[in-house]
Design an enzyme around this catalytic site. Structure first.
Site, PDB file in Angstrom:
ATOM      1  N   GLY A 126      33.085  18.936  17.442  1.00 25.25           N
ATOM      2  CA  GLY A 126      34.446  18.422  17.396  1.00 25.25           C
ATOM      3  C   GLY A 126      34.730  17.720  16.088  1.00 25.25           C
ATOM      4  O   GLY A 126      34.083  17.999  15.066  1.00 25.25           O
ATOM      5  N   GLU A 165      28.187  18.470  15.466  1.00 30.21           N
ATOM      6  CA  GLU A 165      28.733  19.549  14.641  1.00 30.21           C
ATOM      7  C   GLU A 165      30.195  19.194  14.398  1.00 30.21           C
ATOM      8  O   GLU A 165      31.003  19.241  15.322  1.00 30.21           O
ATOM      9  CB  GLU A 165      28.638  20.906  15.359  1.00 30.21           C
TER      10      GLU A 165
END
Ligand code: NAD
Length: 466
Positions: A202, A225
């Site tokens: 996100g 990530e």
């Protein structure tokens, strides 16, 4: 909770947020049995999951297209990626976290094996609501973890569908659960004492909040990530049309809603007058349309009206700071989040904010030479992907050494990364726990053992006589 189709504004799905406590209870009860199953059995079950998704490929792709607003052709590629993830993760598990035995007659056996962490919370984004969380879930399951997946509050229907495919393939309900909810449920999972790991995809904002919250708890594995402010550096090339197409693919695929999308096109002076008009000309031809239109559009909507409002405001804000519009961002219907591709020349802007504008907006920066281009490419706190277009092999060699990112391409788009390679970035783009092929690494921890069938030892030195 409700989910509406961005392309039509129609209600798609209605449901209730789940109970975090209940999900955790169920997961804790399931975890030992799952971890004790032979890995071959777990692999067999995830392979059945791949078959289940194959059987459901059509309705699955349709649901992804309806809930995200992306074109059907693209939603189909997302379903293919979900299926493909299984074999890649099987290979990655063996290669990255397989067992090793070192035999020696005198010393017994030295063994390296891996253990699962336990209960993993997977927090998913909306742009690839099936493929990206699946990229954490499949390797986590193979390694022997149980998973509580909380889809984005913007794509609950796809999240639910994905988990039904896992359960329909014979993976017990307690082993993969879908916990519906928003930020509150996400926070509660992150903080919960019985959650052993948080696998997040996100925004940098949310990822940093999670990292901060867990800073005093090193026991939890955290894989973040996050986004990017990804550059393409453009040097001279005779292949202007191909370069323009690659730039368009990088900036506008998925309506710019890819973490690896190119946000900045950094152009050396000598080629500016060729490449910028070529990109503009091609961008003007892109069809923006609803997901099921025939012929298919290049891109669909952004995720919702609020996001479209924010992007339109950002476009105006960049202009008010000295950016020159090359192609205006248009919104043909104020009630729906369709945005046209847009380009701003940001060279003269007083200060260029280093933020991720997650939509179809490309900023062009004109520079004198390659030195200035590399400096500009690195002028970001992010570091997910970067591409060099044009130039010679020695230019790419220099770019590879000096540009800071986890994905560095030459004459290829910034996006469309291979699942067979690790996927992650530096700076604000991640916490050095790359996903895709290296997801295996954060799904299990190494345990070193030395073993003998009987105790065999004597004290060789420093003993009293008798
Ligand atoms: P987001 O950060 O708003 O939400 C992601 C998930 O985290 C959602 O499930 C959300 O409910 C949850 N969440 C949000 N705040 C939280 C908190 N404080 N604690 C716990 N959970 C929380 O992201 P998004 O808007 O859905 O997705 C778009 C972003 O994702 C972009 O920034 C994009 O670059 C990034 N992205 C990164 C990758 C990658 O692999 N690097 C891939 C796709 C998208």
């Amino acid at each position: 909770m409700i989910s509406t189709e961005p392309a039509t504004g129609k209600l798609l799905w209605k449901g209730e947020a789940g109970s975090v406590e209940q999900a955790i209870d169920t997961a804790v009860k399931a975890k030992t049995d799952w971890a004790r199953q032979p890995v071959g059995q777990r692999i067999e079950l995830v392979r059945r999951f791949a078959n289940e998704v194959r059987k459901q490929a059509e309705p699955f792709a349709e649901l992804i297209a309806r809930e995200t607003g992306k074109p059907l052709w693209e939603a189909k590629t997302e379903v293919e990626a979900v299926i493909g993830k299984v074999e890649i993760s099987v290979t990655a598990y063996a290669e990255r976290t397989g067992q090793k035995k070192l035999n020696s007659a005198l010393q017994g056996t030295a063994a390296l094996r891996h253990k699962p962490h336990g209960v993993m919370a997977v927090l998913g984004p909306y742009n690839f609501p099936a493929h990206l969380p699946n990229g954490h879930i499949v390797p986590a399951l193979i390694a022997g973890n149980v998973v509580i997946f909380k889809p984005s509050e913007k794509t609950p229907a796809v999240g639910e569908f994905l988990v039904k495919c896992f359960n329909a393939s014979g993976i017990p309900q307690g082993v993969v659960q879908c916990l519906l909810g928003g930020v509150e449920e996400g926070k509660a999972l992150v903080e919960h004492a019985m959650v052993d790991g948080v696998l997040f995809t996100g925004s940098a904002r949310a990822g940093i909040a999670i990292n901060r919250k867990l800073a005093s708890n090193p026991a939890k594995i955290v894989a973040l990530e996050m986004g990017g402010n990804n550059p393409i550096v453009m040097l001279d090339t005779p292949k202007i049309e191909d370069a323009a197409a690659t730039i368009i693919q990088s900036a506008f695929t998925t309506a710019g809603q890819r973490c690896t999308a190119a946000r900045r096109l950094i152009v050396v002076d000598s080629i500016y007058d060729k490449i910028v008009p070529a990109v503009k000309q091609l961008a003007e031809k892109l069809i923006v349309g609803e997901p099921f239109a025939d012929p298919q559009p290049f891109m669909g909507t952004v995720i919702d009206n609020q996001t479209a409002d924010l992007l339109s405001e950002s476009f105006v804000a960049l202009i008010s700071r000295g950016g020159k519009p090359v192609m205006h961002m248009k919104r043909p219907d104020e009630q729906l989040p369709f945005l046209s591709p847009s380009i701003i020349d940001a060279t003269e802007m007083s200060d260029r904010p280093d933020i991720e504008l997650f939509g179809p907006l490309l900023q062009v920066i004109r520079v004198n030479d390659f030195d200035a281009a590399i400096t500009e490419a690195n002028n970001t706190r992010y570091g997910l992907s970067a591409s060099l277009m044009g130039g010679k092999p020695e230019d790419f060699e220099r770019f590879w050494f000096e540009a800071r990112a986890g994905i560095l391409n030459w004459n290829r788009p910034t996006n469309g990364a291979s699942s067979a390679a690790p996927f992650g970035g530096v700076g604000l783009s991640g916490n050095h726990r790359p996903a895709a092929f290296y997801a295996a690494d954060y799904c299990a921890y190494p345990v070193a053992s030395t073993e003998m069938d009987q105790p065999r030892a004597s004290i060789g030195i420093g003993l009293k006589e008798g």
